[in-house]
Write an enzyme that holds these catalytic residues in place. Sequence first.
Site, mmCIF file in Angstrom:
data_model
loop_
_atom_site.group_PDB
_atom_site.id
_atom_site.type_symbol
_atom_site.label_atom_id
_atom_site.label_comp_id
_atom_site.label_asym_id
_atom_site.label_seq_id
_atom_site.Cartn_x
_atom_site.Cartn_y
_atom_site.Cartn_z
ATOM 1 N N ASN A 100 0.703 -1.174 0.148
ATOM 2 C CA ASN A 100 -0.298 -0.063 -0.399
ATOM 3 C C ASN A 100 1.013 1.146 0.024
ATOM 4 O O ASN A 100 1.392 1.557 1.384
ATOM 5 C CB ASN A 100 -0.746 0.381 0.872
ATOM 6 C CG ASN A 100 -2.029 1.297 1.327
ATOM 7 O OD1 ASN A 100 -1.977 1.990 0.698
ATOM 8 N ND2 ASN A 100 -2.827 1.353 2.583
ATOM 9 N N ASN A 142 -6.307 6.422 -0.978
ATOM 10 C CA ASN A 142 -7.606 5.836 -1.828
ATOM 11 C C ASN A 142 -7.889 4.715 -1.289
ATOM 12 O O ASN A 142 -8.244 3.819 -1.948
ATOM 13 C CB ASN A 142 -7.021 5.796 -3.476
ATOM 14 C CG ASN A 142 -5.123 4.308 -3.455
ATOM 15 O OD1 ASN A 142 -5.144 4.220 -2.307
ATOM 16 N ND2 ASN A 142 -4.648 4.345 -4.870
ATOM 17 N N ASP A 143 -7.570 4.221 0.258
ATOM 18 C CA ASP A 143 -7.895 2.887 0.420
ATOM 19 C C ASP A 143 -9.598 3.225 1.033
ATOM 20 O O ASP A 143 -10.010 1.942 0.306
ATOM 21 C CB ASP A 143 -7.019 3.568 1.664
ATOM 22 C CG ASP A 143 -5.938 2.590 1.996
ATOM 23 O OD1 ASP A 143 -5.110 2.723 1.252
ATOM 24 O OD2 ASP A 143 -5.344 2.969 3.548
ATOM 25 N N GLY A 162 -6.296 -2.901 0.677
ATOM 26 C CA GLY A 162 -5.533 -1.446 0.274
ATOM 27 C C GLY A 162 -4.190 -1.092 -0.055
ATOM 28 O O GLY A 162 -4.142 -0.208 -0.508
ATOM 29 N N ASP A 201 -2.603 -1.733 -3.564
ATOM 30 C CA ASP A 201 -2.555 -0.294 -4.549
ATOM 31 C C ASP A 201 -1.018 -0.522 -5.800
ATOM 32 O O ASP A 201 -0.174 -1.558 -5.184
ATOM 33 C CB ASP A 201 -3.328 0.945 -4.402
ATOM 34 C CG ASP A 201 -1.675 1.904 -3.122
ATOM 35 O OD1 ASP A 201 -0.634 1.617 -3.556
ATOM 36 O OD2 ASP A 201 -2.117 2.394 -2.650
ATOM 37 N N ASP A 247 -9.725 -15.850 -17.480
ATOM 38 C CA ASP A 247 -9.987 -16.565 -16.629
ATOM 39 C C ASP A 247 -11.565 -17.163 -16.385
ATOM 40 O O ASP A 247 -12.296 -16.617 -17.625
ATOM 41 C CB ASP A 247 -10.560 -15.015 -15.080
ATOM 42 C CG ASP A 247 -10.984 -15.824 -14.292
ATOM 43 O OD1 ASP A 247 -11.000 -15.898 -13.252
ATOM 44 O OD2 ASP A 247 -12.927 -15.579 -13.853
ATOM 45 N N GLU A 305 -7.387 -19.839 -17.982
ATOM 46 C CA GLU A 305 -7.743 -20.531 -16.656
ATOM 47 C C GLU A 305 -8.409 -22.174 -17.216
ATOM 48 O O GLU A 305 -9.401 -21.418 -17.976
ATOM 49 C CB GLU A 305 -8.136 -19.895 -15.948
ATOM 50 C CG GLU A 305 -7.771 -20.572 -14.849
ATOM 51 C CD GLU A 305 -9.253 -20.473 -13.643
ATOM 52 O OE1 GLU A 305 -9.068 -20.306 -12.362
ATOM 53 O OE2 GLU A 305 -9.882 -19.518 -14.145
#
Length: 637
Positions: A159, A164-165, A185, A187, A352, A381
């Site tokens: 973090n 921006n948390d 948190g 980033d 995904d 995947e």
Amino acid sequence: MLYHFFNRIANLKTFNSYCGKRPLPLLLLLLLLLNPIFSFSQDVDIKRIDPPFWFTMMNEPKVQLCVYGSNISKYNVTVNYPGVTLEKVNKVENPNYLFLDLSIDLNTKPGVLPIKFSITNKSFSYSYELRSRVLSRSRAQGLTPADLIYLIMPDRFANAETSNDIVSTMNQKTVNRDSLGMRHGGDIRGIMKNMPYLKFLGVTALWLNPVVENNQPNESYHGYAFTDHYKIDPRLGTNEIYQQFVEFTHNAKMKVVFDVVLNHIGNEHWFFKDLPSKDWVHQWTEFTRTTYKDGTLMDPYAAESDKTLMTDGWFDKHMPDLNQKNPFVAQYLIENSIWWIETTGIDAYRVDTYAYSDLDFENKWIKAIQYEYPKFSIFGETWVNGITNQSYFAKSKYTQQKFYSELPGVTDFQLYFAINDALNQKFGWTEGVNRLYHTLSSDFVYDDPSRNVTFVDNHDLSRYFSVCGEDMNKWKMGITFLFTTRGIPMIYYGTEILMKNYANGPASNVRNDFPGGWETDSLNKFKPEGRTAQENEAHAFITKLANWRQFRKAITEGKLTQFVPVDGIYVYFRYTIQQTIMVVMNSNDKEMKVETKRFAERIQNYKTAYEVTTDKSISDIGTINVPAKTAWILELK
């Protein structure tokens, strides 16, 4: 519209010189100029156009714009821009949508394309940007077996921006590092901050779990429930910050893998809340989950209802299943994927839940990307059971099915299963290291198995050190195999410092924070002094092999020859004309003497060797004494 408004304001100097000290004409002029803007905001609200901008000089001249605004389908649409043709205006069930088919000539110049919307006695113009395509060799490079991918869950790595948390406009506003299901948190700038650590480790490519907006009320940290396909999640950064991240990574001579989801979205997605049409997603009378039974897709005896449940059932209650048979859905996803490549310069897509989407659509999606970016890598995947099941989804010239996949590579779960068995089973006819041999012996099913991504753990699986029973010898054996066998190796963040499962429970127990990624952390395992002696041993082992393999063409470009394991000893060779590397794996609990005359066809005239993991020279390779539970890498001399 605002673009034209500011242009008009900028041009007022010309009119001021005409008006002189006559304020009334100037006031009237301003009212005339502002009137279309006021009418626009009162009569229609174009909330968005996707893609938000497009590009000139693309190989594919056509683009379809998704226009979303209140009752926008009531308006007639025209464009007037040199080289751009509006071929068709498509209306759907929902009057709030229009899909505009544009054709852009190869010689069209970048600029602002005015799209005019008109209805009886009303009209307005929307300024749509056409940007110049970026032609650079450092973009969309693709992956090769020379790469080592490092998988990061951004929320759990580091973090760097606490501001921006918590974002007040998001549904999930809480940060709680004590809860595995909450946001922590981490980033994008946190990853950038630790780039020297990754570079030193020997990493050449970064795969981030999805960074696209996930405005879900629960468990939004993992990123797999998109709510806006064109926006980076603000708690991770911004679109501009992500572009900086890609450029920063490229400048460090590393590549970027973007995790894309084609199969489903989050139920907080803006277009799910106001569907363009009922068939935009797969509809059921009540919630119906996919069966996860991929075998139904290739089973010659499968019931059609079982196939439908597999592909059209929802992955989870909060993940609506997209219907890619709808041509507008398909085009939206294709253009979004091309947009991210062209906008940011990423090098590969990991797809995904590949097996759950419409396979014909995915072929079309792959071809569209390869048409624009021939070197770009794509791997899907394929968490399935059985080699034949996995190969069904991969490009293969041996398939006997009616369906032929265009997917270049897969996440090689079958080799992952084999590594687990090799480390934890006693040697037998098909058990132990024989699982490695038999799995690789089936590589004939793939068009090019070197494009498969190999791994020992990931964000959905038990941590590798825990799989090894926290046995350091086993851990080193598996890492040695991963870094010397065919394919593109990948390690999960924290594998290099022996992160492990912290409790029995959901998948989130393998998604803990990297110690030191937060300023308040008591330990910083990005630094040697913050790690235990055993953790430093593991870190040094990976660092050594990761950097070593980058410069060994026998590993990155060479062929593979393996010999049938005998008495728990598995031997294979990686080689080119100029170089031969021999790997000997002793899976026994005791030291074993290995007579090498059996391997003469590959050893040929070599007499001595350098053992990479111990830095020892072996003067005579006729007989080798290999310690218990050890894999040796021998550079033959």
